[in-house]
Motif scaffolding. Sequence first.
Motif, mmCIF file in Angstrom:
data_model
loop_
_atom_site.group_PDB
_atom_site.id
_atom_site.type_symbol
_atom_site.label_atom_id
_atom_site.label_comp_id
_atom_site.label_asym_id
_atom_site.label_seq_id
_atom_site.Cartn_x
_atom_site.Cartn_y
_atom_site.Cartn_z
ATOM 1 N N ASP A 123 0.863 -1.179 0.000
ATOM 2 C CA ASP A 123 0.000 0.000 0.000
ATOM 3 C C ASP A 123 0.906 1.238 0.000
ATOM 4 N N GLN A 124 0.969 1.905 -1.132
ATOM 5 C CA GLN A 124 1.862 3.055 -1.267
ATOM 6 C C GLN A 124 1.514 4.178 -0.289
ATOM 7 N N THR A 125 0.237 4.345 0.017
ATOM 8 C CA THR A 125 -0.183 5.446 0.886
ATOM 9 C C THR A 125 0.330 5.279 2.317
ATOM 10 N N THR A 128 3.874 6.973 2.710
ATOM 11 C CA THR A 128 3.729 8.429 2.606
ATOM 12 C C THR A 128 3.044 8.989 3.851
ATOM 13 N N GLY A 129 2.029 8.279 4.330
ATOM 14 C CA GLY A 129 1.336 8.717 5.537
ATOM 15 C C GLY A 129 2.241 8.713 6.752
ATOM 16 N N ASP A 283 1.146 15.549 1.093
ATOM 17 C CA ASP A 283 -0.293 15.376 0.894
ATOM 18 C C ASP A 283 -0.589 15.079 -0.575
ATOM 19 N N LYS A 285 1.488 13.715 -2.689
ATOM 20 C CA LYS A 285 2.008 12.380 -2.970
ATOM 21 C C LYS A 285 1.068 11.304 -2.444
ATOM 22 N N SER A 286 0.480 11.569 -1.278
ATOM 23 C CA SER A 286 -0.454 10.602 -0.703
ATOM 24 C C SER A 286 -1.674 10.436 -1.592
ATOM 25 N N ASN A 289 -0.690 8.438 -4.656
ATOM 26 C CA ASN A 289 -0.493 7.021 -4.341
ATOM 27 C C ASN A 289 -1.803 6.237 -4.323
ATOM 28 N N GLN A 290 -2.926 6.941 -4.226
ATOM 29 C CA GLN A 290 -4.216 6.249 -4.232
ATOM 30 C C GLN A 290 -4.550 5.652 -5.599
ATOM 31 N N ARG A 294 -3.897 -1.912 -4.013
ATOM 32 C CA ARG A 294 -3.567 -2.311 -2.647
ATOM 33 C C ARG A 294 -3.737 -3.827 -2.529
ATOM 34 N N LYS A 342 -9.687 12.317 -7.349
ATOM 35 C CA LYS A 342 -8.271 12.405 -6.963
ATOM 36 C C LYS A 342 -7.545 13.459 -7.788
#
Length: 460
Positions: A123-125, A128-129, A283, A285-286, A289-290, A294, A342
């Motif tokens: 999960d890329q997010t 970043t989170g 933010d 980037k997050s 990433n969506q 996933r 997005k």
Amino acid sequence: MKNSTFYLIVLLSFTVLYQGKAQTPGAKALSIKECIEYASENNYNLRIARLDENISDKRIIEVRSTGLPQANINGVFEDRLKIPLLIIPNMDQFMGGGQGGGIPMGYQYNSSLSGEVTQMIYDQTFWTGLKAAKSSTKYYKQSSTWVSENTAYSIADSYYKVIVIEKQLTLLNINLSNTATTLSMTELQYNNGLAKKVDINRLRVNKANLESQIKQAELNLEQAYNSLKFQMGMPLDQPIALSDTTFELSQTELQSAENPGQFFDKRTDYKLLETNLELQKLDQKSITNQYFPRLTGFANYSYVGQGPDLGLYKTKNNDWVDYTTASIGLRLSIPVFDGLRKSALVQQSKVKQDQLKQQLELKKQQINIEVSNAEIQYKNTYHRIAAEQENVNLAEEVYNVTQLEFREGVGTSTDVVNAEFALRQAQNIYISTLLELYTARLQLEKSKGNIINYLTSNSQ
């Protein structure tokens, strides 16, 4: 005037002779550094800022927890008041020609207990989170520093006002003592026929004015102490005194900053904008990433029981049936289309970044002008203080000569009153300039991002 003489005058001028507060029983003498240290533990704004830091630390734990295994247990008990039916077309033909209908789906009472464990695999997010949470902690730590700097500035400003008012009280009490002495001598001369009634009345009015000014100065002093205690987070009924009653200046402090830009990285408000820009980039980037899929792993186990009688599970005494299920697997989620949501969020984030970049450029200009103006104000006040001290000395000399002439019968009471008024005026201007000097120096150090080091260093 030579530099050494000027330094001596300035140093002596900052010495508070009024010891009324310092003599207060139970009063603890505090330096500016000690006041700031006390405030670091008791000032409510600082406490609130540190709680924000604590919240941001917990936020990191919260984000990190989403990358760890997640386990859940669910239980259900159900009383089906109306049992659903499974309808089969032409069922009566298969059932021997009976009436049409359906087959009941299960029993009236149902219970189940299930457990599932999931683990994020990709999960890329998440990463970043996690980085954003750490940057958020950085932001709140900088915010605490910003609050500390403002608190230190306010404490020093209140501290210096107390010193200046005490100095003013000292001068007023000296003037009152001199006026009272002159009044006593004039009354004695009047009794001997050497002075006029109007001379006594003028001096009495002058004495009353001084007493009124002293009462007002004492009230101002109490308010200044209250302001200082408030900034420290100290109870107002706790007596304190000041120990930093001298302030020495040096020639090196008059040198201008060759490059005001050198103070950008020292200014906490500038750093806050930089961190805010960093958060806004994360933010964006997050959100980006969506767009990535996933992948999550899972394992579950379930127990299901059903029966015609009230119960929770199968026993040898009821007609319940039960069974268990178990499975493991992977869940893949691939975003396909969200109505350009997005994309809109990414564009908003980019605009916010542009705003922050403009704010950073504006802050640079503000810092440059603040440093420049603070230096100009400080230098101007620095040079004025010597002239104002000289004016006080001259006014004192004139007042002493006028008093002497009046006692010898050469001068008049009007001359004495006028000379005393001129002395008070010179002293008031001097006192005001003292406060301006203190404030100008504080503003200069604050504009350079050096207020904490300046106030907490051993030598100011």
